[in-house]
Design a protein around this motif. Structure first.
Motif, short mmCIF file in Angstrom:
data_model
loop_
_atom_site.label_atom_id
_atom_site.label_comp_id
_atom_site.label_asym_id
_atom_site.label_seq_id
_atom_site.Cartn_x
_atom_site.Cartn_y
_atom_site.Cartn_z
N GLY A 1 -38.64 8.55 27.74
CA GLY A 1 -39.12 7.44 27.17
C GLY A 1 -37.71 6.36 27.13
O GLY A 1 -36.62 6.97 27.18
N LEU A 2 -37.94 5.33 27.26
CA LEU A 2 -36.97 4.03 27.25
C LEU A 2 -37.39 3.07 25.99
O LEU A 2 -38.38 2.45 26.07
CB LEU A 2 -36.70 3.39 28.65
N GLY B 1 -42.45 8.16 35.19
CA GLY B 1 -42.78 9.17 33.92
C GLY B 1 -42.23 8.92 32.54
O GLY B 1 -42.18 9.87 31.88
N LEU B 2 -42.00 7.51 32.56
CA LEU B 2 -41.32 7.07 31.14
C LEU B 2 -42.35 6.49 30.16
O LEU B 2 -43.11 5.55 30.80
CB LEU B 2 -39.98 6.15 31.36
N SER B 3 -42.18 6.61 29.08
CA SER B 3 -42.93 5.81 28.05
C SER B 3 -41.93 4.61 27.64
O SER B 3 -40.73 4.87 27.80
CB SER B 3 -43.63 6.80 27.02
N LEU B 4 -42.53 3.91 26.81
CA LEU B 4 -41.68 2.74 26.33
C LEU B 4 -42.32 2.72 24.75
O LEU B 4 -42.92 2.09 24.27
CB LEU B 4 -42.29 1.38 26.79
N PRO B 5 -41.48 3.67 23.84
CA PRO B 5 -41.97 3.97 22.65
C PRO B 5 -41.64 2.99 21.57
O PRO B 5 -42.20 3.01 20.49
CB PRO B 5 -41.36 5.56 22.30
N THR C 1 -32.81 -1.23 36.72
CA THR C 1 -31.85 -0.35 36.81
C THR C 1 -31.64 0.78 35.86
O THR C 1 -31.73 2.02 35.93
CB THR C 1 -30.43 -0.88 37.01
N LYS C 2 -31.96 0.32 34.35
CA LYS C 2 -31.76 1.13 33.45
C LYS C 2 -33.04 2.09 33.29
O LYS C 2 -33.00 3.24 32.71
CB LYS C 2 -31.55 0.17 32.07
N VAL C 3 -34.17 1.55 33.64
CA VAL C 3 -35.36 2.43 33.67
C VAL C 3 -35.15 3.44 34.78
O VAL C 3 -35.50 4.62 34.33
CB VAL C 3 -36.56 1.44 34.19
N ALA D 1 -34.86 7.40 33.62
CA ALA D 1 -35.70 8.50 34.35
C ALA D 1 -34.94 9.51 35.02
O ALA D 1 -35.27 10.88 35.19
CB ALA D 1 -36.65 7.68 35.39
N SER D 2 -33.95 9.10 35.79
CA SER D 2 -32.85 10.14 36.73
C SER D 2 -32.25 11.16 35.65
O SER D 2 -31.94 12.25 36.02
CB SER D 2 -32.11 9.20 37.40
N LEU D 3 -32.02 10.80 34.40
CA LEU D 3 -31.46 11.71 33.45
C LEU D 3 -32.18 12.63 32.54
O LEU D 3 -31.89 13.32 31.83
CB LEU D 3 -30.80 10.66 32.42
#
Length: 212
Positions: A35-36, A89-93, A23-25, A29-31
């Motif tokens: 990255g997360l 489209g999110l990275s996990l940095p 859900t947090k992922v 992304a929606s915001l």
């Protein structure tokens, strides 16, 4: 000039007691974040949820839970979150935080700490992440005494982070040392910088919170 990438810590999107990591992922992304940052308790909660039968849509049909060891399950969960994030489209940095990596009084204690961190280092390639945050800590009681001075404590931290840096390098991972203002002994950036400066390894650096 290209714009900087912005990430949000999964911790900042609610407690894992009420909001799952998938859900947090989706929310990150929606915001519009790039990255997360994965908060370790969020990932551990996700693994437990998968173990209890949740989130099967994130795994291939060949996924068979009973046959997996804990290490293998964590690996498959890391892959699942990474695939989901990549699709949005999110990275996990960043992976964080490693706690209680200090106040070692023996090589045996230090080795136990390194063994605990290696559990997470093994997952970094599956998160496509190369940065792990290690924070300073509240240490019960006062470890600094007339017989064990602050300088001795700092020397021990230099030794510990040197060992950690070499271990992490074997996994192509960088270590960021973060000073927490409520740390019992290490509580400001100057102390952390002194440790990092003396360690003098290319994969060991300093991480700052803007509110500290």
């Amino acid at each position: 000039m290209s714009k900087p990438n912005f990430a949000i810590a999964s911790l900042s999107l609610g407690s894992c007691l009420y909001h799952s990591l998938p859900t947090k992922v989706e929310v990150a992304a929606s915001l519009g974040y790039d990255g997360l940052e994965i908060f370790i308790p969020d990932f551990e909660a996700f693994v437990d949820e998968v173990r209890n039968g949740a989130h099967r849509q994130l795994f291939p049909k060949s996924f068979t839970l009973p046959s997996l060891s804990t290490e293998a399950l964590e690996r498959e969960c890391a892959k699942a979150i990474t695939t989901m994030a990549d699709g949005l489209g999110l990275s996990l940095p960043l992976f964080q935080p490693i706690r209680n990596f200090e106040n070692f009084r023996s090589e045996e204690e230090l080795q136990a700490g390194l063994d605990g961190i290696e559990r997470w280092l093994k997952l970094m390639e599956h998160f496509r992440c190369d940065l792990v945050l290690v924070c300073s800590n509240y240490v019960p009681g006062s470890p600094i005494t007339d017989d064990y001075t602050f300088e001795m404590y700092l020397d021990a931290q230099v030794h510990a982070f040197t060992r950690l840096g070499y271990l992490a390098a074997g996994y192509n991972v960088r270590i960021g040392y973060e000073p927490l203002a409520w740390g019992t002994v290490i509580d400001n950036w100057e102390q952390v910088w002194e440790v990092v400066r003396r360690v003098d390894l290319p994969n060991v650096g300093i991480i700052l919170d803007s509110y500290i």
